[in-house]
Design an enzyme around this catalytic site. Structure first.
Site, PDB file in Angstrom:
ATOM      1  N   CYS A 263       0.808  -1.230   0.000  1.00 45.95           N
ATOM      2  CA  CYS A 263       0.000   0.000   0.000  1.00 45.95           C
ATOM      3  C   CYS A 263       0.834   1.270   0.000  1.00 45.95           C
ATOM      4  O   CYS A 263       0.768   2.057  -0.939  1.00 45.95           O
ATOM      5  CB  CYS A 263      -0.947  -0.003   1.187  1.00 45.95           C
TER       6      CYS A 263
HETATM    7  C1  UDX Z   1      -1.315   0.065   5.435  1.00 42.55           C
HETATM    8  C2  UDX Z   1      -2.344   0.907   6.209  1.00 42.55           C
HETATM    9  O1  UDX Z   1      -1.993   0.924   7.604  1.00 42.55           O
HETATM   10  C3  UDX Z   1      -3.737   0.353   5.997  1.00 42.55           C
HETATM   11  O2  UDX Z   1      -4.693   1.154   6.651  1.00 42.55           O
HETATM   12  C4  UDX Z   1      -3.991   0.353   4.500  1.00 42.55           C
HETATM   13  O3  UDX Z   1      -5.274  -0.107   4.222  1.00 42.55           O
HETATM   14  C5  UDX Z   1      -2.953  -0.501   3.799  1.00 42.55           C
HETATM   15  O4  UDX Z   1      -1.664   0.017   4.078  1.00 42.55           O
HETATM   16  P1  UDX Z   1      -0.010  -2.236   5.803  1.00 42.55           P
HETATM   17  O5  UDX Z   1       0.784  -1.871   4.607  1.00 42.55           O
HETATM   18  O6  UDX Z   1      -0.574  -3.604   5.894  1.00 42.55           O
HETATM   19  O7  UDX Z   1      -1.263  -1.240   6.001  1.00 42.55           O
HETATM   20  O8  UDX Z   1       0.924  -2.068   7.097  1.00 42.55           O
HETATM   21  P2  UDX Z   1       1.271  -0.913   8.150  1.00 42.55           P
HETATM   22  O9  UDX Z   1       1.192  -1.518   9.490  1.00 42.55           O
HETATM   23  O10 UDX Z   1       0.509   0.301   7.922  1.00 42.55           O
HETATM   24  O11 UDX Z   1       2.817  -0.672   7.842  1.00 42.55           O
HETATM   25  C6  UDX Z   1       3.260  -0.202   6.568  1.00 42.55           C
HETATM   26  C7  UDX Z   1       4.756  -0.092   6.556  1.00 42.55           C
HETATM   27  O12 UDX Z   1       5.193   0.980   7.385  1.00 42.55           O
HETATM   28  C8  UDX Z   1       5.490  -1.328   7.079  1.00 42.55           C
HETATM   29  O13 UDX Z   1       6.637  -1.568   6.296  1.00 42.55           O
HETATM   30  C9  UDX Z   1       5.872  -0.955   8.489  1.00 42.55           C
HETATM   31  O14 UDX Z   1       7.022  -1.644   8.933  1.00 42.55           O
HETATM   32  C10 UDX Z   1       6.160   0.523   8.323  1.00 42.55           C
HETATM   33  N1  UDX Z   1       5.981   1.283   9.559  1.00 42.55           N
HETATM   34  C11 UDX Z   1       4.758   1.412  10.136  1.00 42.55           C
HETATM   35  C12 UDX Z   1       7.089   1.911  10.129  1.00 42.55           C
HETATM   36  O15 UDX Z   1       8.209   1.809   9.629  1.00 42.55           O
HETATM   37  N2  UDX Z   1       6.897   2.648  11.265  1.00 42.55           N
HETATM   38  C13 UDX Z   1       5.693   2.789  11.859  1.00 42.55           C
HETATM   39  O16 UDX Z   1       5.619   3.474  12.875  1.00 42.55           O
HETATM   40  C14 UDX Z   1       4.589   2.146  11.282  1.00 42.55           C
END
Ligand code: UDX
Length: 433
Positions: A263
């Protein structure tokens, strides 16, 4: 709500499977349609085709309410609702490739009967429901708003927490006419989460805005964390300090090697591409893309400071999934880490609790071992890319006992720095000065 409805789910990926099983749990009859026969075989045999906590149990619970089909048109004809949950990948120039959406909508348009409701669940660029989906549906000869209804209902679930998010959504957003929106909202009558009815383009933009905001928080956290590393400050304390500010809040402030997954990278890129196409450049989205593309190098820089030249060194790369609790390796930061280390002449030994086979499909030459112990044995350094519980539970003394040199580079702030240092580990982490 009326009795059980018949729902077709077009596209049995993460969003489609989770959405469909949740509707099945609320008593509806759900048919999954996909071009990939192996996904359908898995579902009808009671196996989930993806790794997602809670999903196998949910499938077992609702099996009597689900079916599979390879014929989208026929399934639509026999249904009350169709949810478009097909993929919207990036094209080479960063724009969103709507080919699957267009093809699926065209097929659905051949099957819609009077009263049918078509719901766009895939993440699509603002304007797609009205500008692409409706014309494709109407090519089948029936008219939207007169013969059938169309709405947009974006999905906000996170991989790894998808079942939890889908069973307890924090909001339901529906874009469409009052008639279409009411039909969709009736499917969510079981949740008292806030419900927002807007125009289709607004619903589409809400999804893009949410993902771009969150990705921007992560990118900005990483940027400031990199300053912390160089100024003797710990970003975790800074994040706690700013997180108490109600205007900022504590979420999505974890620094690390950058975001991955299906995403954030593609949605932020698509928003930037939309800005360029509308002569309204999104300088922030462009910067977030650029920042995230290079953030993994910060872990390589810390590694270099500890081991010097990586040529000939044995490096354990732990965590291949883009984040914990998923086997998804799309846009995983493990890939550029593995690629650059290998190109620099390091012997990289990779491990992941479950994403090893998926990683081998994107990095066919990688050496992936089955246990953490095999990866650590004789390693000159261990670089952690995913915050798996299995890694958090590692006893610090193991690094000293099993590695050639006990050097740990923490790309996700997985460990307690003082516990590792007490055990004699050379511990470096992103944002830890
Ligand atoms: C995301 C959105 O959260 C969700 O609402 C949308 O529908 C799809 O995209 P997702 O990609 O499954 O979900 O995971 P998410 O938990 O949001 O993390 C995305 C990325 O950001 C990951 O690589 C995660 O490691 C990274 N991340 C997240 C960070 O590096 N730091 C953070 O504080 C949060």
């Amino acid at each position: 709500m009326r009795g059980p409805l018949r729902i077709t789910i077009a596209g049995a990926g993460y969003v489609g499977v989770v959405t469909g099983l949740v509707f099945a749990r609320h008593g509806h009859h759900v048919t999954f349609v996909d071009l990939d026969a192996s996904r359908l075989e898995a579902l009808s045999a009671g196996r989930v085709p993806i790794h997602e906590p809670g999903l196998p149990d949910l499938l077992t619970e609702v099996r009597a309410n689900i079916a599979v089909s390879s014929n989208l048109k026929d399934s639509v004809s026999a249904s009350d609702f169709t949810f478009l949950c097909v993929g919207t990948p990036s094209s080479a120039d960063g724009t969103m490739d709507l080919g699957q959406v267009r093809a699926a909508a065209t097929e659905v348009g051949r099957g819609v009967k009077a009263g049918h409701v078509v719901v766009v669940k895939s993440t699509v660029i603002p304007g797609t429901t009205e500008g692409v989906v409706i014309p494709a549906l109407e090519a089948g000869g029936r008219k939207a708003g007169r013969d059938f209804e169309v709405a947009c209902n974006p999905e906000f679930l996170r991989e790894g927490a998808a079942v939890r998010d889908a069973l307890a959504p924090d909001r339901i957003v529906v874009g469409g006419s009052p008639k279409a929106a009411n039909a969709v909202l009736a499917l969510y009558s079981w949740t008292d989460s806030p419900k927002l009815v807007v125009a289709p383009g607004t619903a589409e933009m809400i999804k893009f805005a949410a993902n771009t905001f969150l990705a921007t928080r992560v990118a900005l956290s990483n940027e400031i964390a990199n300053l912390c590393t160089r100024t003797g400050v710990d970003w975790v304390d800074v994040a706690r300090g700013i997180g108490f500010d109600a205007r900022i809040g504590p979420q999505f402030l974890r620094a690390g090697v950058g975001f991955g997954g299906y995403c954030f990278p593609k949605d932020v890129m698509a928003l930037a591409a939309l800005g360029r196409s509308l002569s309204a450049p999104s300088l922030i989205a462009e910067a977030v893309v650029g920042n995230n593309q290079v953030q993994y190098r910060e872990a390589l820089r810390l590694l270099g400071e500890e081991v010097g030249e990586v040529k000939g060194k044995r490096v354990a790369l732990l965590g291949l999934a883009f984040k914990a609790d998923t086997d998804d390796v799309r846009e995983t930061r493990a890939y550029p880490l593995w690629r650059d280390l290998t190109a620099a002449g390091a012997h990289v030994v990779c491990h992941d609790p479950i994403a090893g086979p998926a990683f081998l499909r994107v990095a066919p030459g990688a050496r992936v071992v089955k246990s953490v112990g095999e990866a650590l044995a004789g390693a000159d350094a261990a670089l952690f890319q995913t915050e798996w519980e299995e890694y958090k539970a590692l006893e610090p003394a193991r690094f000293v006992r099993e590695m050639a040199r006990p050097i740990v580079i923490d790309g996700r702030r997985t460990f307690d720095s003082s516990a590792l240092r007490r055990a004699g580990v050379r511990y470096r982490a992103i944002g830890l000065g």
